[in-house]
Design a protein around this motif. Sequence first.
Motif, mmCIF file in Angstrom:
data_model
loop_
_atom_site.group_PDB
_atom_site.id
_atom_site.type_symbol
_atom_site.label_atom_id
_atom_site.label_comp_id
_atom_site.label_asym_id
_atom_site.label_seq_id
_atom_site.Cartn_x
_atom_site.Cartn_y
_atom_site.Cartn_z
ATOM 1 N N ALA A 1 8.000 -10.413 21.265
ATOM 2 C CA ALA A 1 9.226 -10.496 20.279
ATOM 3 C C ALA A 1 8.929 -11.003 19.196
ATOM 4 N N GLY A 2 7.869 -11.563 18.619
ATOM 5 C CA GLY A 2 7.268 -11.748 17.420
ATOM 6 C C GLY A 2 6.638 -10.657 16.752
ATOM 7 N N TRP A 3 5.993 -9.705 17.375
ATOM 8 C CA TRP A 3 5.215 -8.345 17.106
ATOM 9 C C TRP A 3 6.779 -7.531 16.620
ATOM 10 N N ARG A 4 7.713 -7.555 17.610
ATOM 11 C CA ARG A 4 8.663 -6.479 17.363
ATOM 12 C C ARG A 4 9.546 -7.021 16.237
ATOM 13 N N SER A 5 9.946 -8.123 15.996
ATOM 14 C CA SER A 5 10.451 -8.883 14.860
ATOM 15 C C SER A 5 9.868 -8.523 13.584
ATOM 16 N N ARG A 6 8.288 -8.290 13.472
ATOM 17 C CA ARG A 6 7.855 -7.822 12.394
ATOM 18 C C ARG A 6 8.178 -6.515 12.003
ATOM 19 N N ALA A 7 8.136 -5.677 13.194
ATOM 20 C CA ALA A 7 8.282 -4.297 13.070
ATOM 21 C C ALA A 7 9.610 -3.937 12.638
ATOM 22 N N ILE A 8 10.516 -4.722 13.237
ATOM 23 C CA ILE A 8 11.997 -4.196 12.864
ATOM 24 C C ILE A 8 12.120 -4.377 11.364
ATOM 25 N N LYS A 9 11.205 -5.098 10.562
ATOM 26 C CA LYS A 9 11.673 -5.228 9.138
ATOM 27 C C LYS A 9 10.957 -4.473 8.237
ATOM 28 N N MET A 10 10.129 -3.611 8.864
ATOM 29 C CA MET A 10 9.284 -2.635 8.199
ATOM 30 C C MET A 10 9.915 -1.193 8.018
ATOM 31 N N TYR A 11 9.549 -0.507 6.947
ATOM 32 C CA TYR A 11 9.731 0.739 6.771
ATOM 33 C C TYR A 11 8.621 1.821 6.945
ATOM 34 N N PRO A 12 8.939 3.220 7.160
ATOM 35 C CA PRO A 12 7.550 3.679 7.449
ATOM 36 C C PRO A 12 6.740 3.767 6.521
ATOM 37 N N SER A 13 6.882 3.517 5.329
ATOM 38 C CA SER A 13 5.863 3.334 4.179
ATOM 39 C C SER A 13 5.036 2.029 4.286
ATOM 40 N N GLY A 14 5.753 0.998 4.821
ATOM 41 C CA GLY A 14 5.350 -0.415 5.079
ATOM 42 C C GLY A 14 4.178 -0.214 6.252
ATOM 43 N N PHE A 15 4.758 0.795 7.250
ATOM 44 C CA PHE A 15 3.769 0.821 8.398
ATOM 45 C C PHE A 15 2.475 1.463 7.970
ATOM 46 N N ARG A 16 2.502 2.349 7.103
ATOM 47 C CA ARG A 16 1.563 2.992 6.526
ATOM 48 C C ARG A 16 0.611 2.289 5.705
ATOM 49 N N ASP A 17 0.986 1.227 4.887
ATOM 50 C CA ASP A 17 0.245 0.406 4.114
ATOM 51 C C ASP A 17 -0.316 -0.673 4.874
ATOM 52 N N THR A 18 -0.305 -0.922 6.256
ATOM 53 C CA THR A 18 -0.737 -1.767 7.278
ATOM 54 C C THR A 18 -1.972 -1.196 7.872
ATOM 55 N N ALA A 19 -2.903 -2.075 8.092
ATOM 56 C CA ALA A 19 -4.232 -1.530 8.728
ATOM 57 C C ALA A 19 -3.954 -1.000 10.105
ATOM 58 N N ASP A 20 -4.634 0.129 10.424
ATOM 59 C CA ASP A 20 -4.548 0.800 11.544
ATOM 60 C C ASP A 20 -4.255 0.038 12.988
ATOM 61 N N ASP A 21 -5.294 -0.939 13.283
ATOM 62 C CA ASP A 21 -4.849 -1.573 14.541
ATOM 63 C C ASP A 21 -3.591 -2.246 14.524
ATOM 64 N N ALA A 22 -3.341 -3.061 13.431
ATOM 65 C CA ALA A 22 -1.954 -3.711 13.323
ATOM 66 C C ALA A 22 -0.645 -2.570 13.283
ATOM 67 N N ARG A 23 -0.765 -1.467 12.723
ATOM 68 C CA ARG A 23 0.044 -0.693 12.548
ATOM 69 C C ARG A 23 0.606 -0.229 14.231
ATOM 70 N N ILE A 24 -0.474 0.404 14.851
ATOM 71 C CA ILE A 24 -0.469 0.829 16.075
ATOM 72 C C ILE A 24 0.374 -0.170 16.908
ATOM 73 N N THR A 25 -0.108 -1.394 16.924
ATOM 74 C CA THR A 25 0.356 -2.416 17.905
ATOM 75 C C THR A 25 1.880 -2.820 17.410
ATOM 76 N N LEU A 26 2.070 -2.755 16.240
ATOM 77 C CA LEU A 26 3.571 -3.116 15.714
ATOM 78 C C LEU A 26 4.581 -1.832 16.314
ATOM 79 N N LEU A 27 4.031 -0.642 16.188
ATOM 80 C CA LEU A 27 4.661 0.491 16.423
ATOM 81 C C LEU A 27 4.880 0.230 18.218
ATOM 82 N N ALA A 28 3.926 0.087 18.766
ATOM 83 C CA ALA A 28 4.098 0.019 20.255
ATOM 84 C C ALA A 28 5.074 -1.225 20.634
ATOM 85 N N ALA A 29 4.925 -2.303 19.947
ATOM 86 C CA ALA A 29 6.000 -3.185 20.294
ATOM 87 C C ALA A 29 7.196 -2.928 19.970
ATOM 88 N N LEU A 30 7.354 -2.255 18.978
ATOM 89 C CA LEU A 30 8.788 -1.724 18.526
ATOM 90 C C LEU A 30 9.397 -1.037 19.705
#
Length: 264
Positions: A235-264
């Motif tokens: 839920a913590g990772w999902r909550s972080r992902a919900i607040k992000m826009y596609p550009s925000g995901f792109r600015d995040t490190a690859d491993d965290a970006r992938i995990t955030l998207l998977a949690a969402l």
Amino acid sequence: MRQEWSPEDVVACWTLVDGDWDLVANKTGPTRLGFCLMLKFFEMEGRFPEFIEEFPQPAVEYVAGLVKVPATELAKYDLAGAKRHRKQIREALHFRPATLDDEERLTAWLAVEVCPVELVEDRQREALLVECRARKIEPPGRTRIEKVLVAARNRWEKVFCARTIERLGDVGVARLLALVAEDNEDGAGLLALLKRDPGAVGLDSLLTEITKLNDVRRLGLPEGLFADCSEKLLAGWRSRAIKMYPSGFRDTADDARITLLAAL
């Protein structure tokens, strides 16, 4: 330390016993009172106070009566300069100061045992202090404690991300990254849809949720991707992902970006 104490608790926790009197036998005045309060404080907290104000006033008055020193004399006690007193108390209680090796071991312990199940920083800090006490280690200073906490969270996050990416496989990773690729309007649309609250129960909301489910299933995420992690963590990772826009995901490190998207 809590500041509100009943008379019964004060007597139970702050009374000097035989060994304590041996330690204070040659001390007088503010030194005598300050040392006794530091000793009992350390017995309960496993650390020394940073400020005189940390001593509960009911305890100050009670101990002052025991050692026959006016409570007002405590203001004259040099808490910051009482290095010899700290050393004497540590030796009496069989504690030792934390070393850099201790900090590394505590970081590893936190990353494995605490961070996967506890996301609240204050509770992580509390767990660290309890563990220091169990290991008979005087906790490092505030700045070093914060460094240990940050290092432990970063270490656990890397492990969690690596495990998630491994389970996703190359195909799963590629599909998730495609969602936030530039000019991928369908991907951005799906992310926006996933973040949207379903609203009131009805036929329209039901059909929308079915569409979400089908779109997510087409991503082909493996079953049990997060089966062994706590719902609180996910839920913590999902909550972080919900607040992000596609550009925000792109600015995040690859491993965290992938995990955030998977949690969402």
